[in-house]
Design an enzyme around this catalytic site. Structure first.
Site, PDB file in Angstrom:
ATOM      1  N   THR A 374       0.738  -1.312  -0.125  1.00 60.05           N
ATOM      2  CA  THR A 374       0.122   0.101  -0.014  1.00 60.05           C
ATOM      3  C   THR A 374       0.714   1.216   0.021  1.00 60.05           C
ATOM      4  O   THR A 374       2.013   1.237   0.136  1.00 60.05           O
ATOM      5  CB  THR A 374      -0.865   0.259   1.277  1.00 60.05           C
ATOM      6  OG1 THR A 374      -0.264  -0.339   2.383  1.00 60.05           O
ATOM      7  CG2 THR A 374      -2.025  -1.018   1.135  1.00 60.05           C
ATOM      8  N   ASP A 375       0.000   2.454  -0.428  1.00 62.38           N
ATOM      9  CA  ASP A 375       0.870   3.498  -0.242  1.00 62.38           C
ATOM     10  C   ASP A 375       0.846   4.496   1.148  1.00 62.38           C
ATOM     11  O   ASP A 375       0.849   5.661   1.238  1.00 62.38           O
ATOM     12  CB  ASP A 375       0.070   4.539  -1.376  1.00 62.38           C
ATOM     13  CG  ASP A 375       0.073   3.978  -2.620  1.00 62.38           C
ATOM     14  OD1 ASP A 375       1.082   3.240  -2.975  1.00 62.38           O
ATOM     15  OD2 ASP A 375      -0.922   3.980  -2.961  1.00 62.38           O
ATOM     16  N   SER A 400       1.115   8.696   5.176  1.00 67.89           N
ATOM     17  CA  SER A 400       0.461   8.484   3.881  1.00 67.89           C
ATOM     18  C   SER A 400       1.690   9.199   2.826  1.00 67.89           C
ATOM     19  O   SER A 400       2.229  10.226   2.919  1.00 67.89           O
ATOM     20  CB  SER A 400      -0.501   9.614   3.740  1.00 67.89           C
ATOM     21  OG  SER A 400      -0.963   9.605   2.178  1.00 67.89           O
ATOM     22  N   ARG A 401       2.115   8.081   1.879  1.00 69.27           N
ATOM     23  CA  ARG A 401       3.000   8.515   0.870  1.00 69.27           C
ATOM     24  C   ARG A 401       2.816   9.378  -0.042  1.00 69.27           C
ATOM     25  O   ARG A 401       3.622  10.011  -0.393  1.00 69.27           O
ATOM     26  CB  ARG A 401       3.682   7.017   0.478  1.00 69.27           C
ATOM     27  CG  ARG A 401       4.337   6.208   1.743  1.00 69.27           C
ATOM     28  CD  ARG A 401       5.039   4.939   1.120  1.00 69.27           C
ATOM     29  NE  ARG A 401       5.350   4.395   2.289  1.00 69.27           N
ATOM     30  CZ  ARG A 401       4.751   3.160   2.436  1.00 69.27           C
ATOM     31  NH1 ARG A 401       3.925   2.517   1.532  1.00 69.27           N
ATOM     32  NH2 ARG A 401       4.982   2.284   3.756  1.00 69.27           N
ATOM     33  N   VAL A 402       1.300   9.364  -0.583  1.00 71.09           N
ATOM     34  CA  VAL A 402       1.397  10.047  -1.706  1.00 71.09           C
ATOM     35  C   VAL A 402       0.209  11.122  -1.568  1.00 71.09           C
ATOM     36  O   VAL A 402       0.083  12.096  -2.352  1.00 71.09           O
ATOM     37  CB  VAL A 402       0.896   9.108  -3.058  1.00 71.09           C
ATOM     38  CG1 VAL A 402       2.082   8.585  -3.331  1.00 71.09           C
ATOM     39  CG2 VAL A 402      -0.344   8.396  -2.557  1.00 71.09           C
TER      40      VAL A 402
END
Lengths: 537, 133
Positions: A374-375, A400-402
């Site tokens: 997951t991101d 949260s990466r993006v």
């Protein structure tokens, strides 16, 4: 003259024998002509099917001898309309998982290939409905009038049609939207122990989408993009699913939601298939230029169902008895969630998979697998939950990466530093227990942190719109909460929220329409918050 | 079943020894193979026999064609069918012809795990499926 106007068939009861005979001959000729035409229209081509015989049958899995031309994942037809899927293609037999009532099957029964892959109905006709793993209605609201179907197993979109996440997906939960923002097309994992509020976060997000959808449709904005939701319940108690449906119905969100249910009482084959079926339903929106959100509740139980199937199919087992392809099981599912570019319709499918940890251990086999796919993840802590901090989002472990790329500018401006402040607070709070004298900076950090914690406390099914969230966060950043006792912050937040939704509407509407926190907006916001502060006691 | 795969090559050789020059399995040759195995008593004798039985069944199924007719077929039809099937499979087949009233009319041919069917029963079932789906 009389004979010319009427046909010969009109005299079967005529006293005249000649007319009677003529009439019978005419009727016979018509009948034979009808049958002859029917015979001519019939195709005489024989059909060729590949068949096999059930040799063993156990726990929803059948081993079939024969079926030499079967395809991987092909639907297999068993007697009494029972369907199966070919999962194991071995040298001398085929392993099939069975869908439906298997009690009518026995050893020696014939199984035949269908040449079809398992497909489920898709489209807006499914909104407001509860279906099973193969798309059959479970809510007693009649048949699903959908013309389209999509295969359950599909290849995820490749690199070319994809685009970076650039639009926000508001959950309506302040702690999430400010610290771990989610974008449309993102895969954000919700992870935590049992009873820590994982499903609540997912359901609140769905409720918020419905709220935004209604608001958007009411505004008549042609550029408004509604988010349709799919909730996949895997291995859950029927009572829990019923409660979720009730919550969604009561909040008026059900009209934008499809529920795919494979409860704990269902066979493992259905539990294994349900997420893929839900994903196919979500992909339809994405491929047709719309936005969709899918919740997989939960993938731990999905992995367990797959382990059960794999063990019965006698596949070699690995760590914790899971089969070797358990990573692929989830990666191929979650990779199907994407944000497509303009050339591919500009649609998106956002995924919120849920994973249940044991004793807060995120280093388990399935949790680490899904974390890596997951991101980002929203980690929920049992300790925080028990202290009454709900949603119990752990600042240190959630990321949260993006999503931050998709946050609206106004919100980014006010919430940019909050995660850092809260992380510092948690660290300082742990050390401050041993210190009697604290310096002013530390004390200020602790005060601010304690207020942020109170500010983020939010009840279930109570999402807050992004413009109101911005106003609340702005008030916090501009020290409006500093003079309020920590124990009153939550009450003050609720009061400010009510105020902004009524008297302070003008400032909120400006934030909503521009998405920015310009000087004019900030002035209006300041005057609204000051007004509220005067009235708040 | 998985364990039996290790004897694949041996078992295939045994099946070859059990077949005549036309590839047809003969009882006398099977007896010879069995007595040979009994004499040398190889390691895993029981598993070899199980794998041999499985392979023999598979081979026999390839040589046997089950033909069902909805009504009583005539000899010329059967012989024409046999010659066609022999040509398709390129070896001599043993036709097991029977009458199946459930077919109502038409035929059903089962060759290994392929079924060729054109009967009223299959058409009715297709019609029923199309109406219910």
């Amino acid at each position: 003259m009389f004979l010319k106007t009427q046909s010969n068939q009109d005299y079967p009861n005529s006293p005249n024998p000649l007319l009677r005979k003529l009439s019978y001959l005419s009727i016979m000729s018509s009948i034979t002509e009808l049958i002859r035409k029917e015979i001519e229209s019939l195709s005489t081509d024989s059909t060729r099917t590949n068949v096999g015989t059930i040799t063993t049958l156990a726990d929803g899995v059948a081993r079939v001898d024969g079926l030499s031309k079967v395809m991987y994942n092909e639907m297999i037809e068993f007697p009494n309309n029972v369907l199966g899927i070919a999962l194991n293609l071995e040298e001398n037999s085929v392993g099939c998982i069975l869908l439906g009532d298997v009690s009518s099957l026995k050893e020696g029964d014939e199984a035949r290939t269908t040449g079809r892959l398992l497909s489920v109905p898709v489209g807006k006709e499914l909104l407001g409905r509860v279906v099973d793993a193969v798309g059959r209605p479970m809510d007693g609201k009649g048949a699903i009038k959908s013309d389209e179907t999509l295969p359950v197993e599909r290849i995820a979109p490749g690199i070319i049609p994809r685009k970076s996440v650039d639009q926000p997906l508001q959950t309506g939960i302040m702690a999430v939207d400010s610290m771990v923002p989610i974008g449309r097309g993102q895969r954000e994992l919700i992870i935590g122990d049992r009873s820590t509020g994982k499903t609540t976060i997912a359901i609140d997000t769905i409720i918020n989408q419905a709220k935004i959808n209604k608001q958007g449709e009411k505004s008549g904005d042609p550029n408004f993009r509604p988010v349709y939701c799919i909730y996949v319940a895997v291995g859950q108690k029927n009572a829990n699913v019923a409660r979720t449906i009730k919550t969604l119905e009561e909040s008026g969100a059900m009209e934008y939601v499809t529920i795919v249910s494979a409860p704990a009482a269902d066979n493992p084959a259905n539990q294994y298939l349900a997420p893929y079926s839900g994903c196919a339903m979500g992909e339809w929106y994405m491929e047709n230029g719309m936005d969709a959100l899918i919740v997989y509740d939960d993938l731990s139980k999905h992995a367990v169902a797959y382990r059960q199937i794999s063990l019965i199919l006698k596949r070699p087992s690995g760590r914790e008895a899971y089969p070797g392809d358990v990573f692929y099981l989830h990666s191929r599912l979650l990779e199907r969630s994407a944000r497509l570019n303009e050339d591919s319709g500009n649609g998106s499918l956002t995924a919120l998979p849920i994973i249940e940890t044991q004793m807060g251990d995120v280093s388990g086999y399935i949790p680490t697998n899904v974390i890596s796919i997951t991101d980002g993840q929203i980690f929920l802590e049992t300790d925080l939950f028990n202290k009454g901090i709900r949603p119990a989002v752990s600042v240190g472990l959630s990321v949260s990466r993006v999503g931050s790329a998709a946050q609206i500018k106004a919100y980014k401006k006010v919430a940019g530093k909050v995660k850092l402040e809260l992380a510092q607070f948690r660290e300082l709070a742990a050390f401050s227990q041993f210190e009697s004298d604290l310096d002013a900076t530390t004390k200020a950090s602790l005060d601010r942190g304690a207020r942020i914690v109170e500010l983020f406390k939010q009840t279930a099914s109570n999402p807050i719109s992004v413009e109101v969230q911005t106003a609340i966060m702005w008030a916090m950043q501009n020290n409006f909460f500093d003079s309020i006792a920590v124990s009153d912050v939550n009450r003050a937040t609720q009061s400010l929220r009510d105020y902004m939704e009524t008297q302070g509407k003008e400032a909120c509407e400006l934030i909503y329409s521009t998405g920015k926190l310009e000087e004019e907006t900030e002035q209006k916001l300041r005057s609204a918050v000051e007004d509220w502060k005067r009235t708040f006691s | 079943m998985v364990m039996l795969f290790r004897y694949n090559n041996l078992v295939r050789e045994l099946v070859n020894k059990s077949s005549n020059e036309h590839g047809i399995i003969e009882m006398s040759l099977v007896n010879e193979v069995l007595s040979g195995l009994r004499e040398c008593k190889p390691t895993g004798h029981r598993d070899i026999l199980k794998a041999y039985l499985f392979e023999i069944r598979k081979t026999l199924r390839k040589q046997l064609v089950e033909v069902e007719f909805g009504c009583q077929p005539n000899e010329s039809l059967i012989s024409s069918l046999k010659s066609k099937l022999d040509t398709i499979t390129s070896h001599s087949l043993d036709l097991q012809v029977s009458k199946n009233d459930q077919l109502i009319a038409g035929y059903r041919v089962r060759l290994v795990d392929d079924v060729f069917e054109d009967s009223i029963q299959s058409r009715l079932s297709k019609l029923s499926q199309s109406l219910t789906s």
